[in-house]
Design an enzyme around this catalytic site. Sequence first.
Site, PDB file in Angstrom:
ATOM      1  N   SER A 227     -37.988 -76.786 -16.647  1.00 47.79           N
ATOM      2  CA  SER A 227     -37.229 -77.369 -15.558  1.00 47.79           C
ATOM      3  C   SER A 227     -38.003 -77.799 -14.555  1.00 47.79           C
ATOM      4  O   SER A 227     -39.070 -78.682 -14.666  1.00 47.79           O
ATOM      5  CB  SER A 227     -36.422 -76.333 -15.215  1.00 47.79           C
ATOM      6  OG  SER A 227     -35.255 -76.887 -14.375  1.00 47.79           O
ATOM      7  N   ASP A 444     -28.551 -81.257 -22.292  1.00 50.54           N
ATOM      8  CA  ASP A 444     -28.994 -80.224 -21.305  1.00 50.54           C
ATOM      9  C   ASP A 444     -28.315 -80.335 -19.984  1.00 50.54           C
ATOM     10  O   ASP A 444     -28.341 -81.480 -19.469  1.00 50.54           O
ATOM     11  CB  ASP A 444     -30.647 -80.410 -21.002  1.00 50.54           C
ATOM     12  CG  ASP A 444     -31.112 -79.449 -20.106  1.00 50.54           C
ATOM     13  OD1 ASP A 444     -30.418 -78.981 -19.103  1.00 50.54           O
ATOM     14  OD2 ASP A 444     -32.203 -79.084 -20.464  1.00 50.54           O
ATOM     15  N   HIS A 473     -30.194 -75.285 -21.601  1.00 54.53           N
ATOM     16  CA  HIS A 473     -31.406 -75.691 -20.668  1.00 54.53           C
ATOM     17  C   HIS A 473     -32.684 -74.702 -21.359  1.00 54.53           C
ATOM     18  O   HIS A 473     -32.542 -73.506 -21.340  1.00 54.53           O
ATOM     19  CB  HIS A 473     -31.029 -75.114 -19.479  1.00 54.53           C
ATOM     20  CG  HIS A 473     -32.014 -75.620 -18.400  1.00 54.53           C
ATOM     21  ND1 HIS A 473     -32.418 -77.028 -18.256  1.00 54.53           N
ATOM     22  CD2 HIS A 473     -32.649 -75.015 -17.234  1.00 54.53           C
ATOM     23  CE1 HIS A 473     -33.231 -77.014 -17.310  1.00 54.53           C
ATOM     24  NE2 HIS A 473     -33.287 -75.795 -16.849  1.00 54.53           N
TER      25      HIS A 473
END
Length: 507
Positions: A227, A444, A473
């Site tokens: 991320s 995602d 994710h």
Amino acid sequence: MQRRRQRRPRRRTPRTGGIASLTVVLGLGGSLLAVPALAGGAQASRVEWKTCPEDVVAEAAPTRLRCGTVSVPVDYADPGGERIDLMISRLASTNPDKRRGVLMLNPGGPGGSGLAQAALLVSRGLPSSVTDSYDIIGMDTRGLGRSAPVRCGIPADSPYIGNIPPYAVDDAAVTARAKVVKEVAERCARNDRDGRLRHITTANTARDLDRIRAALGEEKTSYLGYSYGTALGAAYASMFPERSDRIVLDSNIGDTHLDRDGLRRYALGMEQAFPAFAKWAAARHASYGLGRTPEQVRQTYLTLAGRLDRTPAAGFDGGLFRQFTFAYLYKASQYPKLAQQWQALDSGAGSAPAANPTASSAPSPADNALSVFLAVTCNDVRWPRDVDTYRRGVAQDRERYPLFGAATANITPCAFWPYAPAEPPVTISDEGPRNVLLVQNLRDPATPHQGGRLLREKFKDRSRLLGVDDSGHGAYVLGDDSCALNTTTRYLVEGAMPAKDTVCRAG
């Protein structure tokens, strides 16, 4: 060792501006100063490993980690000035014959603690070939946790509860939110008594990574980031290409920083990830009653959200319902809980996530994490300061992305941030070794596949993009796809980069 210099402006006088799961989870002037990558050629002292703090030990159990600190400058433009200690952790390789170096980790955020991340990955099945190959290094990045934490002083009863803005049903909601986030930005300025807040940036954190590398006695470092951790890893690989070894960036935000366009892509991600839940719920209509088809499940969402906008119930308004849904799309394992909550709300029952019992006058338990998110996001790049810009964006994205667009386009504290960026955001460099593997789920909610494509275009031949035909994710170790696991492990252990971009198809 070759020195690489970064140019940055002198410090400027600050200008004052006119949910665990929901806390999910962005005109330079003056002369420029040359700042060496390892400022002043200073020799980093080695890390002294000790027992980790008790809460880290408990979180990592049964995996045993050791912890230590690394000293870094608060301001790399003033390497002889104030210093802070960063806490790092190590899961040491126990196979000297196979050990090849260190693998640094970052879980994302910005504002996520990585001290126990190695243990989390081990618990999720990180292959022993990886733990044999590397000493795995976690950390609290600057400003976070045990690394000179910063705090804006956001109280527990603040309407600012997460780094994703609430859904704005109309222009008036944007105007009302502007007052909330302006107060948060002003609170951050008031509580920045030691002047450290402005130095919490992606570029400085990347410089910290290189100090940690040096303190560990390594010529190079490998890296695994998820991320926001992909932005940090992309910055490191661009600023220190000759010191980057094997870089894996999973669930990419698309650049070295989160800006307004990046935040608005969250709405695109929800549109792309939602159908997987809708299909799942439709197949279980007899149990949950949310719709017999994915289209009906989508309509149930829109109907519930609209009803809660008009008449909040069971602690939910429409904004909280949308954020709750977004957060629970992160993993398919959360779908049953999400369906239960929808079912309860649809029947007039249900309850909101448990409120924090802390007295309202006390700081929020999430204050430190929220403060780091704001510092990094607002310091990295200048955000629009005109409220009308956000009103227009909300109106546009409400139509473009009906599920969540009027949330992620809404105004944030960055519009009123008291500090101008001290330097431009790190530019991704395509000069360097071919050593960046980009791993990206096709669906995602937070970092859509477009983020991986954007980084692939910027890194050019330095990178390869591994798409994963899955929802959620996080793909490597955190997902369930064997192709993604095998391909990424093969690269980390053997250095076998895919010859071309590829997609791991669902079996």
